[in-house]
Design an enzyme around this catalytic site. Sequence first.
Site, PDB file in Angstrom:
ATOM      1  N   LYS A  85       0.944  -0.970  -0.108  1.00 44.23           N
ATOM      2  CA  LYS A  85       0.156   0.037   0.716  1.00 44.23           C
ATOM      3  C   LYS A  85       0.930   0.992  -0.311  1.00 44.23           C
ATOM      4  O   LYS A  85       2.067   1.148   0.843  1.00 44.23           O
ATOM      5  CB  LYS A  85      -1.114  -0.590   1.680  1.00 44.23           C
ATOM      6  CG  LYS A  85      -1.923   1.142   1.450  1.00 44.23           C
ATOM      7  CD  LYS A  85      -2.980   0.806   2.534  1.00 44.23           C
ATOM      8  CE  LYS A  85      -4.251   1.954   2.476  1.00 44.23           C
ATOM      9  NZ  LYS A  85      -4.690   1.348   4.135  1.00 44.23           N
ATOM     10  N   SER A 162      -9.411   1.019   2.106  1.00 48.24           N
ATOM     11  CA  SER A 162      -8.593   1.534   1.884  1.00 48.24           C
ATOM     12  C   SER A 162      -7.570   1.123   1.181  1.00 48.24           C
ATOM     13  O   SER A 162      -6.727   1.404   0.683  1.00 48.24           O
ATOM     14  CB  SER A 162      -7.875   2.661   2.644  1.00 48.24           C
ATOM     15  OG  SER A 162      -6.955   2.140   3.624  1.00 48.24           O
ATOM     16  N   SER A 186      -9.227  -1.837   6.616  1.00 44.81           N
ATOM     17  CA  SER A 186      -8.697  -1.723   5.677  1.00 44.81           C
ATOM     18  C   SER A 186      -8.617  -2.538   4.935  1.00 44.81           C
ATOM     19  O   SER A 186      -8.018  -2.552   3.792  1.00 44.81           O
ATOM     20  CB  SER A 186      -8.020  -0.231   5.621  1.00 44.81           C
ATOM     21  OG  SER A 186      -9.231   0.544   5.351  1.00 44.81           O
TER      22      SER A 186
END
Length: 494
Positions: A85, A162, A186
């Site tokens: 990420k 996310s 997330s």
Amino acid sequence: MAAASETSPATWALTDITAALDAGRLSATALVTAVLERLYATEPQIHAYLRHDGDAALAQAAEADRRAAQGARRGPLDGVPFGVKDTIYTARLPTTAGSAVPQDYDPTLNATLVARLEAQGAILLGKCNTWEYGTGSGHVRFDLPAPPARNPWNPAHYTGGSSSGSAAAVAAGSACFTLGTDSGGSVRLPAAGCGVVGFKPTFGGLSRAGILPNTWSFDTPGPICATVADAALVHDAIAGHDPGCDVSLTAAPPCLAAQPGRSIAGLQVGRITNLDGPEGPPDPAILAALDHAAQAFAALGAHVQDLHMPVAPSQFRAVAAPINWAESFTLHERDFLTQRHRMGQALRDKLETGMYLRAVDYLAATRERRRLVAQVDALFGQVDLLLLPMTYGPAPRITETDAVQSFTTGSAGSAFSLTGHPALSLPAGLTDTAQGGVPVAVQLAAGFRQDAVLIRAAHALEQEFAHRGIHTPRRAPCGGMAPAAQDHERSITP
């Protein structure tokens, strides 16, 4: 999933890949080449990555092959390409947090988890798409520097967030595994949306040093993988105390890779039944998946009983939200005050809410949090495992703004971010494939530091799903996918 010998290695489970590398049946160069082919084929539609470096990955694969030829492989992940990420700092690739706001951070820094993987020979392929700063209001506004990640099962649909690109990359086969971060679901939410495994370990079980913070009392990194055994393998490669992390557990981490295949006969499973969410009960597809899971556990010799959580799982968010808003604003106050004109609307909306939050509301939420932690922990005095939804429906179309927010804010992910217990999202089938089906999932959770029990049970359930014909293939059939529709993706002026 097809047998490893029948498919591109980009579609294999990580455990099959490591076995083939160990045995010399697969080279790191062939593996990275296959993954890059998948990446180049899918990225025009999926947008799983914000940046990647195929040339560097191939050069590192050649080095891994030289080590293998000398009998000096560094471990099972030597030569395996992965993504992280874009809130996880890396020395070799820039970290932008998906934002146009310049990131004031040491560009030579590797997050501890990345450093541990690279020390074992794993190959960082790229930085995965994310909500801006890894947070926001739950909306997708199409106003960030890069387009949002798309669901590899159907590019018209959302991934969940996310850690959106991290899950999409695994589902698309453009990474063998990825790392995400979880402050309210997330890691687990996009895993559920994309039909892969998302694992949030016990709070403090994995180092968060070198990761852009979001909510300091919730933030937990975790692996996103094709299978439960893959998640256990990655966890074991990166777990362990880190003196550079303020919440790192000092106890020796459990060996999770030894858990898959162990019997779960006699395990006590609590099926959560108070499930009404903001818009009513879960979608019938989710309820059916929970039924299948309960039946499968019983068939495996576990004892399943109905239980109530202190509040419905989706209602934990009402307690988590004020804490999240306030802590996030304290972390990003300077950027908000000086750079908010560069931020997307979803991030601005969240930080502005945090700015105006009353101290009394934050303190009331922290007191309620302590009560909920104690009550949920008490449930694990009755059972070993909880079974409940991860989302209350399948991933919606990405242009349906209200449905996207509801998919996020109506999920059951906040419960175990709030309490710190380990939790995992497990694929449990697909919706109607004739209509462009997307995955559905169930969520499992265990007591503090009972990650081994969680992995053992999740793997057993995964295998039983496969035997019952409701196993979701762990890689989306991305070949020949149509380009994602663009007509509704108008930029919104910040």
